[in-house]
Design a protein around this motif. Structure first.
Motif, PDB file in Angstrom:
ATOM      1  N   ARG A 121       0.831  -1.209   0.000  1.00 38.85           N
ATOM      2  CA  ARG A 121       0.000   0.000   0.000  1.00 38.85           C
ATOM      3  C   ARG A 121       0.866   1.261   0.000  1.00 38.85           C
ATOM      4  O   ARG A 121       0.589   2.220  -0.720  1.00 38.85           O
ATOM      5  N   HIS A 124       2.606   1.655  -3.324  1.00 40.92           N
ATOM      6  CA  HIS A 124       1.619   2.001  -4.352  1.00 40.92           C
ATOM      7  C   HIS A 124       1.283   3.481  -4.268  1.00 40.92           C
ATOM      8  O   HIS A 124       1.175   4.182  -5.303  1.00 40.92           O
ATOM      9  N   GLN A 125       1.119   3.975  -3.054  1.00 46.15           N
ATOM     10  CA  GLN A 125       0.832   5.387  -2.862  1.00 46.15           C
ATOM     11  C   GLN A 125       2.004   6.258  -3.310  1.00 46.15           C
ATOM     12  O   GLN A 125       1.828   7.312  -3.927  1.00 46.15           O
ATOM     13  N   ILE A 127       4.156   5.511  -5.619  1.00 45.41           N
ATOM     14  CA  ILE A 127       4.180   5.497  -7.081  1.00 45.41           C
ATOM     15  C   ILE A 127       3.176   6.499  -7.639  1.00 45.41           C
ATOM     16  O   ILE A 127       3.471   7.281  -8.558  1.00 45.41           O
ATOM     17  N   ARG A 128       1.961   6.497  -7.064  1.00 47.46           N
ATOM     18  CA  ARG A 128       0.910   7.409  -7.540  1.00 47.46           C
ATOM     19  C   ARG A 128       1.321   8.868  -7.355  1.00 47.46           C
ATOM     20  O   ARG A 128       1.013   9.721  -8.180  1.00 47.46           O
ATOM     21  N   GLU A 129       2.013   9.135  -6.229  1.00 44.73           N
ATOM     22  CA  GLU A 129       2.384  10.514  -5.931  1.00 44.73           C
ATOM     23  C   GLU A 129       3.741  10.901  -6.515  1.00 44.73           C
ATOM     24  O   GLU A 129       4.156  12.054  -6.398  1.00 44.73           O
ATOM     25  N   LYS A 130       4.438   9.938  -7.115  1.00 42.78           N
ATOM     26  CA  LYS A 130       5.754  10.166  -7.748  1.00 42.78           C
ATOM     27  C   LYS A 130       6.719  10.866  -6.789  1.00 42.78           C
ATOM     28  O   LYS A 130       7.343  11.878  -7.114  1.00 42.78           O
TER      29      LYS A 130
END
Length: 447
Positions: A121, A124-125, A127-130
């Motif tokens: 989790r 993943h977060q 990655i989404r927020e770069k």
């Protein structure tokens, strides 16, 4: 699918069964205390119950349902009827001690999976927020995942910097110790570990150190138990440390009578028969008063197995912080693999004791029996495992007459042969005096 995932990540039934096993079985308490932590439990109440059981266990209080309620009241816990009902439900889920390993594994596996899910989790977060460049993100994830999935909780890999720092500290410690020897102690070596009970043996070994496996060999009737209790006296009474003595031969009464002679210096046979003067009787009572305030814990166990040793040692390490364990003696242990040769069984037992010494960070002494010719069956393999191997052999009058070195001592009748010493000199003899009548050992005196 969501329900299946929750059942995998949250296994409340296994948590209840582990806690119930801890309430009803000492074997379960030992295993769970050694392998689980509070955070391995998902349910907050289960975490609290586990913590309370461990606290009672460390105080050597049997954690019954009633004791848990009593402890929780003093800490202002379990204030609702629902919490008390859950605790009562747990207490009724009793499992046999031999099944505890299965339920422990299920609790541990669920805990590891929850950590893994949290890891997924978070990244993943990220990655989404770069948040990080791709290469940095992958490297950080790889390192964390490796630590999570491959290394046990107590494993540690030394970095070059850590190893260099360790070396620096160790060399500095030894350098300062050498100066202390030269300038303050006038050449007398300070101990790195527990006292052996002999100044000469202390100088050779610098004491019995945590993680050390010591093997003492002697023939039947030639002082194995006397040596063990002499060591125990030095560690528990003179050094004020706790020790666990596992006795496979003698009764509780026999051990107690031995201590009476050792601490009073009254002949053992007189104590056994009761033929004592009033002065001797008073000395014996004073000796037992000293023993009462010591850290000597004796566990008579004629049906001892390697597995039982591990459980007992863990228990006493947790509850009494023992610094040493003495096994008297290896040859009397139950043989779970009767098809094995004697040397194979001895090798297995000794190897297990070395692992135990390292895992619990204590010194372990194993007493073994020498053959009539002074050899030890399977000695080479046992020697490979141990840190210190000592043989205790008698010195005859004929040997004294023929050996100029022995003539320098006025009361030598035994010698300790240092067959192996991982941290110092080996292949040397230490001359001692063994007073069998009083069960007392000491360094031999020079003429």
């Amino acid at each position: 699918m969501q329900k299946i995932q929750e059942e995998i990540l949250v296994d409340l039934e296994s948590e209840r069964r582990v806690l119930s096993g801890m309430l009803n079985s000492e074997e379960a308490r030992i295993e769970a205390y050694d392998s689980l932590k509070e955070e391995d439990f998902y349910h907050p109440l289960h975490r609290t119950v586990f913590s309370l059981i461990c606290q009672l266990y460390k105080r050597d209080v049997k954690p019954t349902f009633a004791e848990l309620l009593k402890e929780s009241q003093s800490l202002n816990l379990f204030r609702t009827q629902q919490e008390i009902s859950e605790l009562a439900y747990i207490a009724e889920h009793f499992i046999e001690g031999e099944n505890i390993t299965y339920w422990l594994k299920r609790v541990k596996d669920s805990s590891r999976l929850r950590k893994f899910e949290s890891f997924l989790r978070r990244y993943h977060q990220m990655i989404r927020e770069k948040r990080l460049p791709v290469e940095d993100l992958l490297m950080a994830a790889e390192e964390e995942l490796t630590n999570l999935m491959l290394l046990d909780k107590d494993d540690h890999v030394d970095s070059p910097e850590e190893l260099a720092d360790l070396g620096y500290q160790e060399v500095e410690r030894r350098y300062l110790r050498f100066k202390e020897i030269s300038e303050i102690n006038k050449g007398v070596l300070p101990l790195d570990g527990l006292p052996t009970g002999f100044d000469s043996l202390n100088n050779v070994t610098l004491g019995y150190k945590p993680g050390d496996l010591i093997i003492l060999g002697a023939q039947t009737g030639h002082g194995k138990t006397a040596f063990a209790l002499h060591t125990a006296k030095a560690v528990t009474i003179e050094h004020k440390a706790n020790i666990l003595y596992l006795n496979t031969e003698m009764s509780r009464v026999q051990i107690a009578l031995r201590w009476g002679s050792i601490l009073s210096q009254v002949e053992h046979e007189k104590i056994r028969s009761g033929d004592l003067t009033s002065g001797e009787f008073s000395k014996v009572l004073q000796g037992y008063s000293v023993l009462s305030g010591s850290g000597f814990y004796s566990y008579p166990c004629p049906n001892l197995t390697p597995e039982k040793i591990v459980s007992i040692a863990r228990k006493f390490k947790a509850q009494y912080d023992i610094k040493m364990m003495i096994l008297d003696y290896v040859g009397r242990m139950d043989k779970l693999t009767p098809n094995f040769a004697e040397w194979q069984i001895l090798e297995q037992i000794v190897k297990a004791q070395k692992m135990l010494a390292q895992n619990l960070d204590i010194a372990v002494m194993c007493l073994v029996q020498l053959n009539e010719d002074g050899t030890l069956q399977g000695a080479r393999r046992m020697k490979n495992e141990c840190d210190l191997m000592i043989k205790m052999v008698p010195v005859t009058n004929e040997e004294i007459e023929q050996n100029e070195k022995l003539k320098k001592f006025r009361d030598v009748n035994y010698r300790l042969i240092i067959d192996k010493n991982r941290d110092g000199r080996s292949g040397i003899d230490i001359m001692i005096h063994f007073d069998k009548a009083r069960q007392i050992l000491r360094d031999a005196r020079l003429v």
